[in-house]
Design a protein around this motif. Structure first.
Motif, short mmCIF file in Angstrom:
data_model
loop_
_atom_site.label_atom_id
_atom_site.label_comp_id
_atom_site.label_asym_id
_atom_site.label_seq_id
_atom_site.Cartn_x
_atom_site.Cartn_y
_atom_site.Cartn_z
N LYS A 1 0.71 -1.28 0.07
CA LYS A 1 0.16 0.05 -0.17
C LYS A 1 0.84 1.03 -0.16
O LYS A 1 0.35 2.29 -0.19
CB LYS A 1 -0.88 0.05 1.28
CG LYS A 1 -2.17 1.00 1.01
CD LYS A 1 -3.04 0.83 2.42
CE LYS A 1 -4.02 1.81 2.28
NZ LYS A 1 -4.95 1.60 3.46
N LEU A 2 2.10 1.15 0.36
CA LEU A 2 3.21 2.40 0.56
C LEU A 2 3.61 2.68 -0.61
O LEU A 2 3.78 3.85 -1.08
CB LEU A 2 3.86 2.17 1.59
CG LEU A 2 3.28 1.65 3.01
CD1 LEU A 2 4.63 1.21 3.95
CD2 LEU A 2 2.74 2.97 3.62
N ILE A 3 4.19 1.85 -1.50
CA ILE A 3 4.90 2.10 -2.63
C ILE A 3 4.39 1.39 -3.91
O ILE A 3 4.81 1.42 -4.98
CB ILE A 3 6.66 1.88 -2.54
CG1 ILE A 3 6.74 0.35 -2.29
CG2 ILE A 3 7.03 2.58 -1.41
CD1 ILE A 3 8.13 -0.19 -1.93
N GLY A 4 3.45 0.51 -3.78
CA GLY A 4 2.76 -0.12 -4.81
C GLY A 4 3.48 -1.31 -5.51
O GLY A 4 3.05 -1.75 -6.57
N LEU A 5 4.27 -1.90 -4.83
CA LEU A 5 4.98 -3.23 -5.35
C LEU A 5 3.80 -4.32 -5.16
O LEU A 5 3.33 -4.42 -4.26
CB LEU A 5 6.43 -3.30 -4.50
CG LEU A 5 7.49 -2.56 -4.86
CD1 LEU A 5 8.73 -2.90 -3.92
CD2 LEU A 5 7.79 -2.29 -6.28
N GLU A 6 3.95 -5.21 -5.98
CA GLU A 6 3.31 -6.32 -6.20
C GLU A 6 3.72 -7.64 -5.19
O GLU A 6 4.89 -7.71 -5.18
CB GLU A 6 2.99 -6.99 -7.59
CG GLU A 6 2.08 -5.99 -8.37
CD GLU A 6 1.63 -6.61 -9.78
OE1 GLU A 6 2.11 -7.58 -9.94
OE2 GLU A 6 1.05 -6.05 -10.33
N MET A 7 2.89 -8.16 -4.63
CA MET A 7 3.29 -9.09 -3.58
C MET A 7 3.44 -10.42 -4.40
O MET A 7 2.59 -11.33 -4.20
CB MET A 7 2.38 -9.29 -2.48
CG MET A 7 3.08 -10.00 -1.24
SD MET A 7 1.85 -10.11 0.26
CE MET A 7 0.75 -11.00 -0.10
N SER A 8 4.27 -10.74 -5.39
CA SER A 8 4.54 -11.72 -6.07
C SER A 8 5.86 -12.62 -5.75
O SER A 8 5.82 -14.00 -6.23
CB SER A 8 4.51 -11.44 -7.56
OG SER A 8 5.57 -10.63 -7.95
N GLY A 9 6.65 -12.37 -4.91
CA GLY A 9 7.67 -13.02 -4.71
C GLY A 9 8.81 -12.41 -5.35
O GLY A 9 10.15 -12.63 -4.87
N LYS A 10 8.60 -11.37 -6.25
CA LYS A 10 10.00 -10.90 -6.88
C LYS A 10 10.31 -9.79 -5.88
O LYS A 10 11.54 -9.51 -5.94
CB LYS A 10 9.56 -10.16 -8.00
CG LYS A 10 9.11 -11.11 -9.09
CD LYS A 10 8.45 -10.39 -10.34
CE LYS A 10 8.36 -11.25 -11.55
NZ LYS A 10 7.82 -10.48 -12.88
N PHE A 11 9.72 -9.39 -4.88
CA PHE A 11 10.28 -8.24 -3.95
C PHE A 11 9.95 -8.91 -2.57
O PHE A 11 9.13 -9.57 -2.40
CB PHE A 11 9.58 -6.97 -4.11
CG PHE A 11 9.70 -6.46 -5.52
CD1 PHE A 11 10.69 -5.94 -5.94
CD2 PHE A 11 8.28 -6.67 -6.60
CE1 PHE A 11 10.89 -5.34 -7.22
CE2 PHE A 11 8.55 -5.99 -7.60
CZ PHE A 11 9.77 -5.51 -8.07
N ARG A 12 10.81 -8.61 -1.82
CA ARG A 12 10.79 -9.13 -0.02
C ARG A 12 9.63 -8.31 0.49
O ARG A 12 9.63 -7.11 0.38
CB ARG A 12 11.94 -9.17 0.57
CG ARG A 12 13.12 -10.00 -0.12
CD ARG A 12 14.77 -9.53 0.67
NE ARG A 12 14.47 -9.62 2.01
CZ ARG A 12 14.79 -10.68 2.93
NH1 ARG A 12 15.04 -11.90 2.21
NH2 ARG A 12 14.99 -10.61 4.04
N PHE A 13 8.70 -9.15 1.05
CA PHE A 13 7.58 -8.53 1.88
C PHE A 13 7.60 -9.21 3.39
O PHE A 13 8.30 -9.95 3.56
CB PHE A 13 6.23 -9.11 1.27
CG PHE A 13 5.55 -8.10 0.40
CD1 PHE A 13 4.66 -7.12 0.57
CD2 PHE A 13 6.43 -7.86 -1.01
CE1 PHE A 13 4.12 -6.52 -0.49
CE2 PHE A 13 5.94 -7.13 -2.19
CZ PHE A 13 4.74 -6.42 -1.93
N VAL A 14 7.35 -8.12 4.27
CA VAL A 14 7.48 -8.45 5.48
C VAL A 14 5.82 -8.22 6.16
O VAL A 14 5.04 -7.51 5.68
CB VAL A 14 8.15 -7.47 6.48
CG1 VAL A 14 9.52 -7.80 5.87
CG2 VAL A 14 7.96 -5.85 6.38
N ALA A 15 5.65 -8.75 7.48
CA ALA A 15 4.21 -8.37 7.95
C ALA A 15 4.44 -8.28 9.55
O ALA A 15 5.76 -9.12 10.00
CB ALA A 15 3.37 -9.73 8.08
N LEU A 16 3.85 -7.48 10.21
CA LEU A 16 4.01 -7.20 11.70
C LEU A 16 3.30 -8.19 12.39
O LEU A 16 1.92 -8.13 12.30
CB LEU A 16 3.51 -5.50 11.85
CG LEU A 16 4.43 -4.55 11.11
CD1 LEU A 16 4.08 -3.49 11.48
CD2 LEU A 16 6.01 -4.77 11.51
#
Length: 299
Positions: free
Chosen positions: A116-131
């Protein structure tokens, strides 16, 4: 050396080379991890949850497995209760359509969720984190950029979080070791908070005021003197006034106002003073009238 027809064989035709094992399609494997439940290997269904290691689950499948008390697979052996998972709040991707679920190449298909902050898709190409504290999902890049200005506060819901609450989703082997350490830290923190709550409850039970009892007079020197309140001060002043009134009634000067008082019986009065009254012994048997018309001798 030749064969019929004058052909010359090549080396790969004469020497047998060991065949290489088939390599996995990394893109397909990555997409499968981000779109399928780790427990049932089926497509993720909302609500989506994660475990302490950062793997994704359909929450409904985890609840059913726990209720049926079936053994968990090796990848989810650490999930023993609902406390071991956390429901996520991902941001839907507006570009994701029903066609992206089945048709199209992996490179052209859109992911169902984005940052939601920078618009990157959560497809696995970029690292995602959760709190773990609030369940918000964002890219690691956005969290690092915002963390410098707003420390320990979720940029999406403004909820506070600590270092052990940051969980990397579908991380590599190094991330798995770090997530295991953070999971142990959260478990220890949860146990310590429970102990603190139990101690606070015991203190509250001991600090409850007892039923009011009537004060008992004590002459011992070791008696504890309590600080008087406003009501006790008012009562003390009223009691002092009552005692003062009683003492005033016992004053010897006021006793003379009573009807049964006699000057002749007063030990403090002089004999000359007593002779002025008819109660004096010299005035009892006289024949003349008293100088005050109090006791006239006429018929």
């Amino acid at each position: 050396m030749g064969c019929d027809g004058g052909t010359i064989p090549r080396r790969d035709e004469l020497v047998r080379v060991k065949q290489k094992p088939e390599q996995k399609d990394k893109d397909a494997e990555r997409e499968f991890r981000w779109r399928h439940c780790t427990l049932t290997q089926q497509s993720l269904q909302e609500p989506i949850a994660m475990c302490g290691m950062g793997r994704l689950y359909s929450k409904q499948s985890v609840i059913e497995r726990l209720l049926e008390k079936e053994p968990m697979p090796e990848t989810a052996a650490h999930v023993k209760s609902m406390k071991d998972i956390r429901q996520l709040n991902p941001t839907p991707n507006p570009a994701f359509t029903e066609e992206d679920k089945t048709e199209g190449l992996l490179d052209t298909r859109h992911a169902p969720y984005i940052c939601k902050l920078i618009g990157l898709e959560m497809s696995g190409k970029f690292r995602f984190v959760a709190l773990w504290s609030c369940g918000c999902v964002m890219s690691e890049r956005a969290l690092k950029q915002i963390k410098g200005s707003v420390a320990s506060t979720c940029p999406l819901c403004q909820a506070p979080y600590s270092v052990e609450d940051v969980v990397v989703l579908n991380g590599n082997e190094e991330d798995m070791e770090l997530m295991r350490v953070k999971m142990e830290m959260r478990a220890a923190k949860r146990k310590s908070s429970k102990k603190d709550k139990k101690g606070a409850k015991k203190v509250e039970v001991k600090a409850e005021p007892a039923e009011p009892q009537e004060p008992v007079a004590s002459t011992s020197k070791s008696a504890v003197v309590e600080k008087p309140t406003t009501s006790t001060k008012i009562k003390a002043v009223a009691q002092v006034k009552r005692l003062g009134a009683v003492n005033a009634m016992q004053d010897p000067e006021l006793k003379r106002l009573k009807s049964d008082f006699s000057v002749a019986k007063d030990p403090k009065a002089s004999d000359v003073y007593k002779s002025l009254f008819t109660s004096h012994k010299t005035e009892k048997d006289q024949e003349r009238a008293h100088w005050v018309t109090y006791n006239p001798f006429y018929n």
